[in-house]
Design a protein around this motif. Sequence first.
Motif, PDB file in Angstrom:
ATOM      1  N   GLY A 143     -13.729   2.927  -3.810  1.00 19.77           N
ATOM      2  CA  GLY A 143     -12.627   2.286  -3.109  1.00 19.77           C
ATOM      3  C   GLY A 143     -12.684   0.775  -3.071  1.00 19.77           C
ATOM      4  O   GLY A 143     -11.870   0.138  -2.373  1.00 19.77           O
ATOM      5  N   SER A 144     -13.620   0.194  -3.791  1.00 15.68           N
ATOM      6  CA  SER A 144     -13.702  -1.265  -3.811  1.00 15.68           C
ATOM      7  C   SER A 144     -12.480  -1.848  -4.506  1.00 15.68           C
ATOM      8  O   SER A 144     -11.892  -1.237  -5.390  1.00 15.68           O
ATOM      9  CB  SER A 144     -14.980  -1.713  -4.520  1.00 15.68           C
ATOM     10  N   ARG A 145     -12.137  -3.052  -4.124  1.00 17.46           N
ATOM     11  CA  ARG A 145     -10.936  -3.710  -4.648  1.00 17.46           C
ATOM     12  C   ARG A 145     -11.327  -4.899  -5.520  1.00 17.46           C
ATOM     13  O   ARG A 145     -12.158  -5.728  -5.114  1.00 17.46           O
ATOM     14  CB  ARG A 145     -10.026  -4.161  -3.512  1.00 17.46           C
ATOM     15  N   THR A 146     -10.707  -4.963  -6.668  1.00 17.55           N
ATOM     16  CA  THR A 146     -10.936  -6.059  -7.601  1.00 17.55           C
ATOM     17  C   THR A 146      -9.616  -6.749  -7.871  1.00 17.55           C
ATOM     18  O   THR A 146      -8.658  -6.100  -8.302  1.00 17.55           O
ATOM     19  CB  THR A 146     -11.528  -5.546  -8.926  1.00 17.55           C
ATOM     20  N   ILE A 204      -8.064  -0.762  -7.463  1.00 21.18           N
ATOM     21  CA  ILE A 204      -8.847  -0.058  -6.449  1.00 21.18           C
ATOM     22  C   ILE A 204      -9.704   0.976  -7.156  1.00 21.18           C
ATOM     23  O   ILE A 204      -9.192   1.903  -7.795  1.00 21.18           O
ATOM     24  CB  ILE A 204      -7.934   0.618  -5.421  1.00 21.18           C
ATOM     25  N   SER A 205     -11.010   0.828  -7.036  1.00 20.22           N
ATOM     26  CA  SER A 205     -11.931   1.731  -7.717  1.00 20.22           C
ATOM     27  C   SER A 205     -11.810   3.143  -7.162  1.00 20.22           C
ATOM     28  O   SER A 205     -11.773   3.348  -5.942  1.00 20.22           O
ATOM     29  CB  SER A 205     -13.373   1.233  -7.563  1.00 20.22           C
ATOM     30  N   SER A 236      -9.083   5.087 -11.202  1.00 18.91           N
ATOM     31  CA  SER A 236      -8.825   3.945 -10.322  1.00 18.91           C
ATOM     32  C   SER A 236      -7.332   3.829 -10.064  1.00 18.91           C
ATOM     33  O   SER A 236      -6.504   4.327 -10.841  1.00 18.91           O
ATOM     34  CB  SER A 236      -9.358   2.662 -10.943  1.00 18.91           C
ATOM     35  N   SER A 237      -7.000   3.158  -8.996  1.00 21.66           N
ATOM     36  CA  SER A 237      -5.595   2.982  -8.610  1.00 21.66           C
ATOM     37  C   SER A 237      -5.172   1.532  -8.808  1.00 21.66           C
ATOM     38  O   SER A 237      -6.012   0.622  -8.846  1.00 21.66           O
ATOM     39  CB  SER A 237      -5.389   3.387  -7.147  1.00 21.66           C
ATOM     40  N   GLY A 274       0.791  -1.217   0.000  1.00 24.38           N
ATOM     41  CA  GLY A 274       0.000   0.000   0.000  1.00 24.38           C
ATOM     42  C   GLY A 274       0.823   1.266   0.000  1.00 24.38           C
ATOM     43  O   GLY A 274       0.261   2.369   0.032  1.00 24.38           O
ATOM     44  N   GLU A 334      -4.162  -5.871  -7.461  1.00 25.94           N
ATOM     45  CA  GLU A 334      -5.547  -5.443  -7.298  1.00 25.94           C
ATOM     46  C   GLU A 334      -5.770  -4.121  -8.022  1.00 25.94           C
ATOM     47  O   GLU A 334      -4.831  -3.347  -8.227  1.00 25.94           O
ATOM     48  CB  GLU A 334      -5.914  -5.256  -5.817  1.00 25.94           C
ATOM     49  N   GLN A 381      -2.682  -1.544  -7.427  1.00 26.83           N
ATOM     50  CA  GLN A 381      -1.798  -2.088  -6.400  1.00 26.83           C
ATOM     51  C   GLN A 381      -0.980  -3.182  -7.061  1.00 26.83           C
ATOM     52  O   GLN A 381      -1.522  -4.174  -7.536  1.00 26.83           O
ATOM     53  CB  GLN A 381      -2.564  -2.631  -5.199  1.00 26.83           C
TER      54      GLN A 381
END
Length: 740
Positions: free
Chosen positions: A610-613, A605-606, A381-382, A226, A603, A384
Motif C-alpha cells: 500500500g505504499s505510495r509512489t 499505490i503498491s 498496483s493501483s 481516492g 501516484e 491514482q
Amino acid sequence: MPPRAEEPRRDPSGSRRGSSRATGGRGEPRTGEPGVQGISDARAYTPRGRTVREERQAAGRPTAGGAEQRRTPRGARAGGDPFRPALQVLDGGRAGGGRAGRREPVPAARAAVVRTVPTRARPDDDDDDAPRPPRRRPAGRGPRRPTRPAAGRSPRKPRKPPRLADPRRRLRLGTLLVLALFATIGVRLVFLQAVDTPAYAGGGLADRVIRIDLPAPRGAIYDRTGAPLANSVEARYVFADPTRVRDRTETARALSPLLGRPASELAERMKPRTLENGKPSQFEYLARGVDVPTAKKIVALDLYGIGVHRDERREVPGGDLAANLIGFTSQDMVGLEGLEARYDDLLRGEIGRRVYEAGQGKLDAPIPGGYSSTTLPKPGSSLQLTIDRDLQFKAQQVLKSQVAKVQGSVGVAIVLDVPTGEVLAQASHPTYNAAKPQESEPTDREDAATSFVVDPGSIHKAITFGAALQEGVITPDTALPIPDTIVRGDTTFRDTHPANGRRMSLPGMLAYSSNVGTIEIADKLGPDRLIDYQKRFGLGQPTGEGIPGEASGRLLPAQSWSGSSYGSVPIGHSVDATPLQMAAAYAAIANNGTYVQPHLIKEVISGKDGSRTPGKAPVTRPVLSPANAKALRTMLEAVTTVDGATGLAAAVPGYRVAGKTGTGIRYVDGKQQPGEVGSFIGMAPADNPRFVVAVFVWSPGGGGGAVAAPAFRDIMGFTLSRNRVPPSGAPAPKFEVFPR
C-alpha cells in the motif's frame, strides 16, 4: 584310489599277499596280517555254504599241505555260480568274463579288504604263477580285449582317473559370486537412493500433487480524491463439460434465467465438439463475471457437466465516466485500451500457487510432512489519477449538451491545473460504457484529446504573438496599419473584421482575430524562429501524458514552406496539432512562460504494502519570460471583453478570462474532412491563472465555434467554483483597438 594293476600285487619277497605262501607255510594265516578277518574270510566260503577245502576235496584236488585255502578253485566257472558277480563287487575285483577271480594283494592300510583279480580259469592248473596262454576270440565277435603284456615287457601305462574337484576352490568361487551379487545390489541401492531419487520422486509426484492458483486481483484506478473509477471484484465463471452433460436442452433452460442468456445459445455451447488434436472438448465457457450469489444458485441445481469456478470482474462504477481515458480489459483481465492497456504490467498482479501432496479420492487432504510449496500472489498496483471525478462528470455533461446543438460528431474538453500540469478533466464525445465495451463502436472509444488531429486555426496566433514578444519583434504597445487583405504565394488572406488600413493594436488584432496583422508580425519574426517557438510550446511531438497511441502532430519544416506557407502557418494552418498540445501551450502562457508537461498519473499505490509512489515528474522548460507571458495574457483578455470580439460568449461572470477562439480543419489519415473545427482555449483568473480549459468541436456542417465558447464558460465556471477560487478583485483593463 590307486590305479589297479593288471598283475596281482606281490610282496617284495615275491610271494602273493593274502596267500598261504605269505605265512611261510601252508597253515592258517597269522592274525593281523593282510587278508585275515577281512573280506577274504568271507571268500573262504563258497556260495554253496562249503569251504574251499571242502570244495577241493569234493573235486578230488589236494589241499596244499592240509592248509585251508581261501581261494576259489581255478576250475570253477563264474558262469556256474550265480553269486560270483556279487562277491566280485564286494571284493573290488573285476569281472573275469566267466572266469574265477584271483585275489590281489591288499595294502597294509586296507588289510580288511582283499581284492580279487579275475584270471583265466583252468581246471587242472594249480600254479598261480604259471603263464597263461592267450585266449583266442571266435571269429565274428567284437574287438579283442587288451591282453596282459608278455613277461619281460613293461606294462602299459594305465590311464589316470579324472581329477576330483577341490571343495575349497568351489567354496572360494561361491563366496566371490555371493559378494559380487551383494556389491551389485548395494551399488544399485545407492544409485536409487542418492542419484536417481529426484527422477523417481518427481515422476510419482505429479500423480499425487494438487495445484491451487491463488488469485492476485488487478489493481484499481482512482481519481485524485481516492474515488474508484475502475476496480476488480470477485466473481465466478460458469462452464460446461460437453462430454458429461446429459440433456443439453433441459440444462440450458435451467441456466438461462440465471445467466440472462437465451437457452438456444447455451445449448449450442454445450454441444459436443472435437478439438484440433482430435480429442473431445471437455471445457466450454457459458458465462464470465457471474456474481457470487447467482453462482451459488447454479451450484445448488447440481447439473451434470456444469461447473463453477473463481473469476474476476472489472467494475466501472461511473459507466462512461472517463471511459475514453480509462479504457477496458478483456475477460481475462488484460488491458486492451486506454490506461488499462498503457499500464497493464503495473495493474496486473501475479497469481500465486500452492502445490502440495494429497491423498487420492476422498482423502485429498494434504499429507502431513509431504511435499508442500506456496508462492504468494502479488496483487497488482493501483493508479491514482489527477482526474477529478466531479469535474470530469461536469465536462462530459456540458460537452454532450453543447455538441448536440450542432449535431457535432466529435467534441473535446480539457481542464489543466496551471502550476502542476495535472489533467483535472479530459472528456471526449461520443463516449461509451467501459463496463460494456462490446456494445460500442471503435471510434466511440477513442480519446479525442490525444488522437484528434486538427489545423488549430486562430488559437495558434497566441504562439506567434508570444514568439514575437520574446524575440523583441513587437512590444505590448505595438500598433500596425492593417489592410483588409494580404497575398502570400498564390493565396489571398482576409480578415473577418476589416481594419481598412487603420493602425490596429495587438489586443485588437487578437480580439478580432486579424489574419493580416498576424502574418505581418510573422514576416518580421521569420520561419525559423517561429518553428523554434512552436517546438518550445510543445507542438510536433507527443506530450507523453500517458494515453497509448497519442498523436504527435506535425510541423512544416522551413525548407518545405511554399509561398502561401508564410501566410498560413502563422495563423494556424499547415500545422497539425492535438487539442491537448494546444491546451498545454496555453498553460505555459498562464504559468508565467514555463511549459509543464501535462500528465494523468498522480501516484502509484503498491499492491503489496500500500505504499505510495509519486508519478514521474513532468518535464518543464522556459518558453517566455514572466513579463512577456503576463503581457500576452493581458492582450488575450481583449478577446472576451472588447465589443464585437470573437470570444464574448466565453466570459465567466466575476472572473477575468484570457483566451482565444479558433476555426480549424480536421484531418483523418491525411485527408481533410468536411465542416470545420470550432475551438476556444482560455485561462482564469487572467490576472493569476489557476486553470486552463480547452474546448474543441468538429461538426460536418460547421458551427462548432458557436458552441465551443459557451461550453468553455460553463466548464470554467464550475471548475473555479468547485476549487473555491475567489473572483477577480480588479476588472479587466480597457483596450483600444484602433489607437490614434
